[in-house]
Design a protein around this motif. Structure first.
Motif, PDB file in Angstrom:
ATOM      1  N   VAL B  97       0.843  -1.199   0.000  1.00 57.81           N
ATOM      2  CA  VAL B  97       0.000   0.000   0.000  1.00 57.81           C
ATOM      3  C   VAL B  97       0.880   1.252   0.000  1.00 57.81           C
ATOM      4  O   VAL B  97       0.619   2.220  -0.715  1.00 57.81           O
ATOM      5  CB  VAL B  97      -0.925  -0.021   1.241  1.00 57.81           C
ATOM      6  CG1 VAL B  97      -1.592   1.327   1.439  1.00 57.81           C
ATOM      7  CG2 VAL B  97      -1.974  -1.104   1.096  1.00 57.81           C
ATOM      8  N   LEU B 100       2.713   1.900  -3.474  1.00 59.03           N
ATOM      9  CA  LEU B 100       1.753   2.391  -4.464  1.00 59.03           C
ATOM     10  C   LEU B 100       1.407   3.855  -4.199  1.00 59.03           C
ATOM     11  O   LEU B 100       1.466   4.699  -5.107  1.00 59.03           O
ATOM     12  CB  LEU B 100       0.478   1.554  -4.418  1.00 59.03           C
ATOM     13  CG  LEU B 100       0.488   0.237  -5.186  1.00 59.03           C
ATOM     14  CD1 LEU B 100      -0.812  -0.513  -4.960  1.00 59.03           C
ATOM     15  CD2 LEU B 100       0.695   0.493  -6.668  1.00 59.03           C
ATOM     16  N   ALA B 101       1.059   4.158  -2.960  1.00 60.83           N
ATOM     17  CA  ALA B 101       0.655   5.525  -2.625  1.00 60.83           C
ATOM     18  C   ALA B 101       1.823   6.482  -2.815  1.00 60.83           C
ATOM     19  O   ALA B 101       1.651   7.583  -3.342  1.00 60.83           O
ATOM     20  CB  ALA B 101       0.149   5.585  -1.195  1.00 60.83           C
ATOM     21  N   TYR B 103       4.208   6.224  -4.898  1.00 60.13           N
ATOM     22  CA  TYR B 103       4.350   6.491  -6.331  1.00 60.13           C
ATOM     23  C   TYR B 103       3.340   7.538  -6.778  1.00 60.13           C
ATOM     24  O   TYR B 103       3.680   8.512  -7.448  1.00 60.13           O
ATOM     25  CB  TYR B 103       4.164   5.202  -7.137  1.00 60.13           C
ATOM     26  CG  TYR B 103       4.043   5.476  -8.616  1.00 60.13           C
ATOM     27  CD1 TYR B 103       5.164   5.714  -9.386  1.00 60.13           C
ATOM     28  CD2 TYR B 103       2.790   5.546  -9.229  1.00 60.13           C
ATOM     29  CE1 TYR B 103       5.066   6.006 -10.728  1.00 60.13           C
ATOM     30  CE2 TYR B 103       2.678   5.839 -10.566  1.00 60.13           C
ATOM     31  CZ  TYR B 103       3.812   6.066 -11.323  1.00 60.13           C
ATOM     32  OH  TYR B 103       3.700   6.376 -12.640  1.00 60.13           O
ATOM     33  N   GLY B 104       2.074   7.337  -6.394  1.00 58.34           N
ATOM     34  CA  GLY B 104       1.021   8.271  -6.794  1.00 58.34           C
ATOM     35  C   GLY B 104       1.326   9.693  -6.356  1.00 58.34           C
ATOM     36  O   GLY B 104       1.203  10.637  -7.133  1.00 58.34           O
ATOM     37  N   PHE B 105       1.778   9.821  -5.109  1.00 56.46           N
ATOM     38  CA  PHE B 105       2.002  11.172  -4.579  1.00 56.46           C
ATOM     39  C   PHE B 105       3.310  11.777  -5.072  1.00 56.46           C
ATOM     40  O   PHE B 105       3.438  12.987  -5.176  1.00 56.46           O
ATOM     41  CB  PHE B 105       1.975  11.149  -3.055  1.00 56.46           C
ATOM     42  CG  PHE B 105       0.596  10.991  -2.491  1.00 56.46           C
ATOM     43  CD1 PHE B 105      -0.399  11.907  -2.816  1.00 56.46           C
ATOM     44  CD2 PHE B 105       0.270   9.929  -1.673  1.00 56.46           C
ATOM     45  CE1 PHE B 105      -1.682  11.771  -2.319  1.00 56.46           C
ATOM     46  CE2 PHE B 105      -1.011   9.785  -1.168  1.00 56.46           C
ATOM     47  CZ  PHE B 105      -1.992  10.704  -1.493  1.00 56.46           C
ATOM     48  N   ARG B 107       4.875  10.950  -8.087  1.00 63.57           N
ATOM     49  CA  ARG B 107       4.992  11.047  -9.537  1.00 63.57           C
ATOM     50  C   ARG B 107       3.699  11.383 -10.253  1.00 63.57           C
ATOM     51  O   ARG B 107       3.719  11.714 -11.429  1.00 63.57           O
ATOM     52  CB  ARG B 107       5.527   9.704 -10.066  1.00 63.57           C
ATOM     53  CG  ARG B 107       6.964   9.448  -9.667  1.00 63.57           C
ATOM     54  CD  ARG B 107       7.826  10.514 -10.245  1.00 63.57           C
ATOM     55  NE  ARG B 107       9.207  10.405  -9.800  1.00 63.57           N
ATOM     56  CZ  ARG B 107      10.169  11.188 -10.268  1.00 63.57           C
ATOM     57  NH1 ARG B 107       9.910  12.096 -11.170  1.00 63.57           N
ATOM     58  NH2 ARG B 107      11.392  11.063  -9.806  1.00 63.57           N
ATOM     59  N   GLY B 108       2.575  11.219  -9.565  1.00 59.87           N
ATOM     60  CA  GLY B 108       1.301  11.411 -10.236  1.00 59.87           C
ATOM     61  C   GLY B 108       1.003  12.883 -10.506  1.00 59.87           C
ATOM     62  O   GLY B 108       1.549  13.775  -9.862  1.00 59.87           O
ATOM     63  N   VAL B 120      -2.961  12.268   4.251  1.00 60.45           N
ATOM     64  CA  VAL B 120      -1.977  11.277   4.690  1.00 60.45           C
ATOM     65  C   VAL B 120      -1.123  11.846   5.824  1.00 60.45           C
ATOM     66  O   VAL B 120      -0.932  11.211   6.870  1.00 60.45           O
ATOM     67  CB  VAL B 120      -1.080  10.843   3.511  1.00 60.45           C
ATOM     68  CG1 VAL B 120       0.030   9.926   3.992  1.00 60.45           C
ATOM     69  CG2 VAL B 120      -1.905  10.156   2.448  1.00 60.45           C
ATOM     70  N   VAL B 157      -1.650   0.334   7.390  1.00 63.05           N
ATOM     71  CA  VAL B 157      -1.155   1.477   6.623  1.00 63.05           C
ATOM     72  C   VAL B 157      -0.289   2.323   7.542  1.00 63.05           C
ATOM     73  O   VAL B 157      -0.563   2.446   8.735  1.00 63.05           O
ATOM     74  CB  VAL B 157      -2.325   2.309   6.036  1.00 63.05           C
ATOM     75  CG1 VAL B 157      -3.131   2.978   7.118  1.00 63.05           C
ATOM     76  CG2 VAL B 157      -1.813   3.328   5.046  1.00 63.05           C
ATOM     77  N   ALA B 159       1.409   6.082   7.524  1.00 64.56           N
ATOM     78  CA  ALA B 159       1.595   7.376   6.876  1.00 64.56           C
ATOM     79  C   ALA B 159       3.074   7.743   6.840  1.00 64.56           C
ATOM     80  O   ALA B 159       3.569   8.319   5.870  1.00 64.56           O
ATOM     81  CB  ALA B 159       0.795   8.447   7.616  1.00 64.56           C
ATOM     82  N   ILE B 162       4.677   6.063   3.880  1.00 58.82           N
ATOM     83  CA  ILE B 162       4.326   6.724   2.624  1.00 58.82           C
ATOM     84  C   ILE B 162       5.155   7.990   2.464  1.00 58.82           C
ATOM     85  O   ILE B 162       5.711   8.268   1.396  1.00 58.82           O
ATOM     86  CB  ILE B 162       2.815   7.053   2.594  1.00 58.82           C
ATOM     87  CG1 ILE B 162       1.997   5.767   2.628  1.00 58.82           C
ATOM     88  CG2 ILE B 162       2.468   7.879   1.361  1.00 58.82           C
ATOM     89  CD1 ILE B 162       0.513   5.985   2.762  1.00 58.82           C
ATOM     90  N   ILE B 187       2.471   1.537 -15.082  1.00 58.41           N
ATOM     91  CA  ILE B 187       2.753   2.067 -13.742  1.00 58.41           C
ATOM     92  C   ILE B 187       3.408   1.001 -12.864  1.00 58.41           C
ATOM     93  O   ILE B 187       4.451   1.236 -12.250  1.00 58.41           O
ATOM     94  CB  ILE B 187       1.448   2.571 -13.093  1.00 58.41           C
ATOM     95  CG1 ILE B 187       1.020   3.875 -13.760  1.00 58.41           C
ATOM     96  CG2 ILE B 187       1.645   2.784 -11.597  1.00 58.41           C
ATOM     97  CD1 ILE B 187      -0.233   4.466 -13.209  1.00 58.41           C
TER      98      ILE B 187
END
Lengths: 319, 288
Positions: B97, B100-101, B103-105, B107-108, B120, B157, B159, B162, B187
Motif C-alpha cells: 500500500v 503504491l501511494a 508512487y502516486g504522490f 509522480r502522479g 496522509v 497502513v 503514513a 508513505i 505504472i
C-alpha cells in the motif's frame, strides 16, 4: 532493467506528431491510474485514523458504557463531568505525571544522546561496533525491556541495589515508592531510547562541513567554543526533529507502565494512555474515556504546533 | 617514555584526549550493555542462585533448562507463530500500500493531489492511542476481536512510510521514468523495475522497521487478544511475569529472562545482518 541503458530520448518525440486529443486522453487515463494508486492508502487511513476521531467526538456526547449495546445522546454531560469533578477524577494528576515523564525522558535521551554522539564520534571499526551495541536496545520491545529492568530493580535480589550497597548507598525503593517509580520508568525507557538519538546526532554531525572547523581552528578557537558556536547551532534542525517526533511518542507511553507498575503505587505512574485503557476496559466508561481522549488529542496538537513554530524561528537551516 | 618526552606538548595533549575518549567510550558501552548481559546471565542461573543476597556475576553452574521451562510453561511456539504471522502480513500490506501511494504522490499528476497528501500527513498526528476506543468498536463490529485478522488491521497502513518513500521516489530523475515508459512499462512496471531498484535501500529499511515495530508492538495485542490462541509474544511474556510474580517471591526471573532472550533472537538476527543498511536508513530518513 537492461533496456534502460540503451533507452532513447524523451517520450512524444519518438511517436512523431500524434493527434493532440488522443494524446490528452491517454494522459488523462494515466493520471487516473496514478490517482488509483493512492486510493488503497487513502481509504485505509480514513478508516483507521480519521473516522475513529469523528466517532470519538460522537461517543463523547453519549452515555455508552460498553456493557450495553445501545446508548442515548446526553449532550454535554460527560464534558460537565470532566470539569466539575476535576479535583477528584485524577485526570489532572495523570496529565501532570505524563508531562513530567515526557520532559524528563526527552531531556535525558536528547541531552545524553548528544553527549554520547560527541564521545563516540570517531570513525573506526571498534567505535562503529560500540555504537551498534548502544543502539541495540532500540530493537527490543519496550515490554521486554520493562521486564529486564523489573529484575534489575528488584528490591530484594536486584543487582542495582546490590551495586548501590557496595558504594554505601540505597537500598532504593525503585518501584514501591510513589516518588521513585516514575523515575525508574523514565530510566528504563531512556536506556532503550538514547542510542537512537545518539545515532541521529552523529549522522548530523558527520554532515557538517569540515570547512567550518578548519576556519575556526585557524582563528584559534578553543574546542569548547567550536562546539558552542558551530556544532550546536548547526545541530538545531536535528534537535527540533527529535523534539517534535519524540514528544508525541513519549506522551503516548503505555507498555512500560503496564508491565512495570500498572499505574501504581498510589496512582503515581498512571499515565494518560494507561488511564484511558483502564477506563475503557476495566470500568467500561467509553463515554468518559472519549472526553479525555479528545482533550489529550487537542493537547498534543497544540504543543506540536507550538514546538514547530518555536523551532522554525530558532532553527538555523543553513547546514 | 623517552619517545613520549620527545613529543611536542600539543601532540601529547592530543594523545591524552584520544586515550580518554577511548576509555570513556568503552566504559559507557559496558554500562549500556550491562542490562543485556544481566538478562543473559540470569537466564542461565538456577532458581536458588538468583535469590542470593550477593548476586553472582558469572553463574556458578550454567544451566540451559530455563529455556526448556519457558518454552513448555506457556504455548511459546504458538505465541511466536502468531507474532510472525501478524507481523508478516502487516509488513507486506504496509509496504505494498505504501509503495503504491508513494508512487502516486511522488509522480502522479492529478487534481487534488496536495489535498489528498495532506490527509496522509494528518494521519501522523492522530495516534492510535487516542482513537483506540472507536477502532476497537469497529473491530468488534467486524467480529474480529480476538482474531489474528483483527490484530493485523490497525497496522495495515503507515503514513510515515508513505512519507519516507515519497521523498525517495521524488529524488529519482524523471528521465529514468521516461525511459522506462518508452520501453513500454506501465505504472506497476515502472515501480517494479525502475523505482524500487533505484530506492532499494529505503524500501528495505522501511519494511524492516515495519517488521520490528510489528514484532515489538504491545498496545494492540494487549487490547485485542483475549485468549492464548491469539496471543502475541510481547503480551505473552508480560503475562508470564504477572502470573509468576504472584506465585513466588522470586518470580522465576531466570525462566522469564530465558523467554525474553528467545523473543529477541529474531530481531537481533535481523539487526546483525542489516545493521549497516538500517543505521544508515534510520539516520538518512531523519535528515529529511
Amino acid at each position: 532493467m537492461n533496456t534502460l541503458a540503451t533507452s532513447t530520448p524523451a517520450p512524444g518525440t519518438a511517436a512523431g506528431v500524434p493527434k493532440k486529443k488522443k494524446r490528452r486522453r491517454k494522459y488523462k487515463k494515466q493520471n487516473f491510474l496514478e490517482f488509483l494508486c493512492t486510493v488503497p492508502a487513502l481509504l485505509l487511513i480514513l478508516l483507521l485514523n480519521h473516522y475513529p476521531l469523528v466517532e470519538l467526538v460522537r461517543y463523547s456526547f453519549t452515555d455508552w458504557n460498553m456493557l450495553r449495546t445501545d446508548y442515548d445522546y446526553v449532550g454535554l454531560t460527560n464534558w460537565k463531568w470532566l470539569v466539575t469533578t476535576l479535583k477528584t477524577n485524577h485526570v489532572l494528576d495523570s496529565f501532570r505525571v505524563t508531562i513530567l515523564y515526557t520532559i524528563a525522558h526527552l531531556v535525558i535521551i536528547i541531552g545524553v544522546g548528544l553527549l554520547m554522539a560527541l564521545l563516540f564520534n570517531r570513525m573506526t571499526k571498534s567505535f562503529a561496533f560500540m555504537r551498534s551495541v548502544i543502539f541495540m536496545p532500540h530493537y527490543i520491545a519496550m515490554s521486554s525491556v520493562a521486564i529486564i529492568f523489573l529484575w534489575l530493580c528488584n528490591e530484594n535480589y536486584g543487582v542495582f541495589n546490590y551495586l548501590l550497597g557496595k558504594i554505601g548507598l540505597g537500598p532504593v525503593a525503585w518501584l514501591s515508592s510513589p516518588v521513585m517509580a516514575i523515575w525508574t520508568i523514565t530510566l528504563t525507557a531512556s536506556w532503550r531510547g538514547v542510542g537512537y538519538d545518539m545515532l541521529i546526532f552523529l549522522s548530523a554531525m558527520q554532515g557538517i562541513s569540515k570547512d567550518y572547523y578548519e576556519a575556526a581552528k585557524l582563528d584559534g578557537a578553543s574546542s569548547v567554543a567550536i562546539f558552542r558556536r558551530i556544532t550546536l547551532p548547526l545541530l538545531a534542525p536535528t534537535t527540533a526533529f527529535l523534539l517534535v517526533t519524540q514528544f508525541i511518542s513519549s506522551m503516548k507511553v503505555y507498555g512500560v507502565v503496564d508491565v512495570m507498575t500498572s499505574g501504581g503505587p498510589a496512582r503515581s505512574t498512571e499515565m494518560l494512555v494507561y488511564m484511558l485503557y483502564q477506563m475503557t476496559f476495566e470500568d467500561y466508561r467509553i463515554d468518559r474515556a472519549s472526553v479525555i481522549a479528545i482533550v489529550f488529542f487537542i493537547f498534543l496538537m497544540i504543543v506540536t504546533a507550538l514546538t514547530m513554530r518555536w523551532t522554525n524561528r530558532k532553527v538555523n537551516y543553513d547546514a | 617514555m623517552d619517545k613520549w618526552r620527545q613529543l611536542s606538548p600539543e601532540l601529547r595533549r592530543k594523545k591524552i584526549i584520544h586515550a580518554l575518549q577511548t576509555i570513556g567510550a568503552v566504559v559507557v558501552t559496558l554500562v549500556m550493555i550491562f542490562p543485556l548481559y544481566w538478562m543473559l546471565i540470569t537466564s542461565l542461573k538456577t532458581e536458588s542462585e538468583i535469590v542470593t543476597m550477593v548476586p553472582t556475576f558469572w553463574p556458578k553452574e550454567l544451566i540451559f533448562s530455563n529455556y526448556v521451562d519457558a518454552w513448555t510453561a506457556v504455548p511459546f511456539l504458538r505465541y511466536i507463530w502468531n507474532t510472525l504471522y501478524v507481523t508478516f502480513w502487516q509488513m507486506l500490506i504496509q509496504t505494498v500500500v505504501g509503495v503504491l501511494a508513494a508512487y502516486g504522490f511522488a509522480r502522479g499528476r492529478f487534481p487534488g493531489k496536495n489535498v489528498l497528501f495532506l490527509i496522509v500527513l494528518s494521519a501522523m498526528m492522530i495516534p492510535s492511542q487516542v482513537t483506540f476506543i472507536p477502532l476497537y468498536v469497529l473491530i468488534a463490529k467486524l467480529n474480529w476481536v480476538d482474531t489474528l485478522s483483527g490484530l493485523i488491521l490497525p497496522e495495515t497502513v503507515s503514513a510515515y512510510m508513505i512519507f519516507m518513500l515519497r521523498q525517495n521516489f521524488m529524488s529519482v530523475d524523471q528521465s529514468y521514468l521516461d525511459a522506462g515508459r518508452v520501453d513500454g512499462l506501465g505504472i506497476l512496471g515502472t515501480i517494479r523495475y525502475v523505482l524500487i531498484p533505484m530506492c532499494k535501500a529505503s524500501v528495505v529499511t522501511v519494511s524492516l522497521v515495519s517488521f520490528i515495530n510489528g514484532w515489538n508492538n504491545y498496545f494492540w495485542p494487549k487490547i485485542l487478544s483475549k485468549s492464548p490462541e491469539t496471543r502475541l509474544i510481547s503480551v505473552g511474556l508480560a503475562q508470564m511475569k504477572n502470573i509468576w510474580q504472584d506465585l513466588s517471591g522470586t518470580g522465576y526471573y531466570n525462566t522469564i529472562m530465558a523467554g525474553v532472550v528467545i523473543s529477541i533472537i529474531p530481531v537481533v538476527i535481523l539487526f546483525a545482518f542489516n545493521q549497516k543498511y538500517m543505521l544508515k536508513g534510520y539516520s538518512k530518513n531523519a535528515m529529511k
